[in-house]
Write an enzyme that holds these catalytic residues in place. Structure first.
Site, PDB file in Angstrom:
ATOM      1  N   GLU A  96      58.774  75.206  87.913  1.00  7.82           N
ATOM      2  CA  GLU A  96      58.642  74.264  86.800  1.00  7.82           C
ATOM      3  C   GLU A  96      59.903  73.423  86.711  1.00  7.82           C
ATOM      4  O   GLU A  96      61.000  73.963  86.714  1.00  7.82           O
ATOM      5  CB  GLU A  96      58.409  75.028  85.492  1.00  7.82           C
ATOM      6  CG  GLU A  96      58.387  74.177  84.251  1.00  7.82           C
ATOM      7  CD  GLU A  96      57.367  73.053  84.287  1.00  7.82           C
ATOM      8  OE1 GLU A  96      57.777  71.898  84.071  1.00  7.82           O
ATOM      9  OE2 GLU A  96      56.181  73.322  84.552  1.00  7.82           O
ATOM     10  N   THR A 147      51.561  68.264  80.251  1.00  9.61           N
ATOM     11  CA  THR A 147      50.251  67.985  79.661  1.00  9.61           C
ATOM     12  C   THR A 147      49.847  69.069  78.668  1.00  9.61           C
ATOM     13  O   THR A 147      49.253  68.780  77.632  1.00  9.61           O
ATOM     14  CB  THR A 147      49.193  67.856  80.772  1.00  9.61           C
ATOM     15  OG1 THR A 147      49.621  66.843  81.676  1.00  9.61           O
ATOM     16  CG2 THR A 147      47.847  67.488  80.215  1.00  9.61           C
ATOM     17  N   THR A 148      50.168  70.315  78.950  1.00 12.06           N
ATOM     18  CA  THR A 148      49.811  71.413  78.050  1.00 12.06           C
ATOM     19  C   THR A 148      50.411  71.198  76.665  1.00 12.06           C
ATOM     20  O   THR A 148      49.766  71.451  75.646  1.00 12.06           O
ATOM     21  CB  THR A 148      50.273  72.759  78.634  1.00 12.06           C
ATOM     22  OG1 THR A 148      49.633  72.944  79.895  1.00 12.06           O
ATOM     23  CG2 THR A 148      49.937  73.921  77.721  1.00 12.06           C
ATOM     24  N   ALA A 208      44.870  71.605  71.112  1.00 10.69           N
ATOM     25  CA  ALA A 208      44.585  72.996  70.750  1.00 10.69           C
ATOM     26  C   ALA A 208      43.102  73.251  70.525  1.00 10.69           C
ATOM     27  O   ALA A 208      42.704  74.357  70.211  1.00 10.69           O
ATOM     28  CB  ALA A 208      45.394  73.453  69.537  1.00 10.69           C
ATOM     29  N   ILE A 209      42.254  72.245  70.699  1.00 12.14           N
ATOM     30  CA  ILE A 209      40.821  72.420  70.493  1.00 12.14           C
ATOM     31  C   ILE A 209      40.189  73.024  71.743  1.00 12.14           C
ATOM     32  O   ILE A 209      40.419  72.555  72.850  1.00 12.14           O
ATOM     33  CB  ILE A 209      40.136  71.078  70.167  1.00 12.14           C
ATOM     34  CG1 ILE A 209      40.684  70.507  68.868  1.00 12.14           C
ATOM     35  CG2 ILE A 209      38.622  71.242  70.083  1.00 12.14           C
ATOM     36  CD1 ILE A 209      40.226  69.083  68.585  1.00 12.14           C
ATOM     37  N   HIS A 224      36.851  73.070  73.214  1.00 13.93           N
ATOM     38  CA  HIS A 224      35.608  72.323  73.052  1.00 13.93           C
ATOM     39  C   HIS A 224      34.387  73.166  73.404  1.00 13.93           C
ATOM     40  O   HIS A 224      34.420  73.976  74.325  1.00 13.93           O
ATOM     41  CB  HIS A 224      35.632  71.063  73.932  1.00 13.93           C
ATOM     42  CG  HIS A 224      36.663  70.079  73.490  1.00 13.93           C
ATOM     43  ND1 HIS A 224      36.436  69.168  72.499  1.00 13.93           N
ATOM     44  CD2 HIS A 224      37.943  69.881  73.894  1.00 13.93           C
ATOM     45  CE1 HIS A 224      37.520  68.442  72.306  1.00 13.93           C
ATOM     46  NE2 HIS A 224      38.451  68.863  73.137  1.00 13.93           N
TER      47      HIS A 224
END
Length: 158
Positions: A32, A41-42, A47-48, A50
């Protein structure tokens, strides 16, 4: 250091992959560039979790969205990560938008999303009384939920 697998990026996908590969006799290295995991991106994730009703039927996105959604309750239990399967609402504010909700419901059913339900104005406002009085109805997706992207990633990395 000799490695069998090198994973670039310690976001949710990189850490999930490393977790799965740790089940095998492999030497796995996660690299990393940032000072902590989940910084790309995280970190920007909403936090949804779907339900899968918004993906075009027949696509890989539709398939993986539904399959991924179904994995969250057990994965989060296993990792001791808080996951709230509180359901999600797509709210319509006009008659035209109510028609779009019917399309989304048909699409979600084609994708295999369980329990999708159209709510009329009264039922919606009973469920969410703080919504705008102009709300006309909603699509309820009971398998939608929320999870901390950082907490989930950290748990998978550990």
């Amino acid at each position: 250091m000799n490695c069998d697998v090198v994973i670039i990026g310690a976001g949710v996908c990189g850490c999930a992959l490393a977790r799965e590969l740790s089940r095998y006799r492999l030497r796995v290295l996660v690299l990393e560039k940032e000072s902590d995991l989940s910084c790309g991106t995280t970190k920007a994730n909403t936090a949804i979790v779907h339900a899968g009703h918004d993906a075009e039927p027949g696509t890989l996105k539709a398939r993986y969205n539904r399959l991924g959604n179904a994995l969250y309750p057990e994965l989060c239990r296993e990792l001791s990560v808080s996951f709230e399967q509180n359901g999600t609402l797509v709210v319509a504010f006009s008659q035209q938008q109510l028609g779009r909700l019917q399309e989304l419901k048909r699409q979600g059913e084609a994708n295999g999303c369980p329990g999708l339900r159209l709510l009329g104005r009264q039922e919606l406002l009973e469920l969410e009384p703080e919504l705008s009085p102009s709300a006309a109805g909603a699509l309820l997706a009971p398998t939608g939920g929320i999870v901390s992207p950082y907490g989930l990633t950290l748990a998978m990395a550990e």
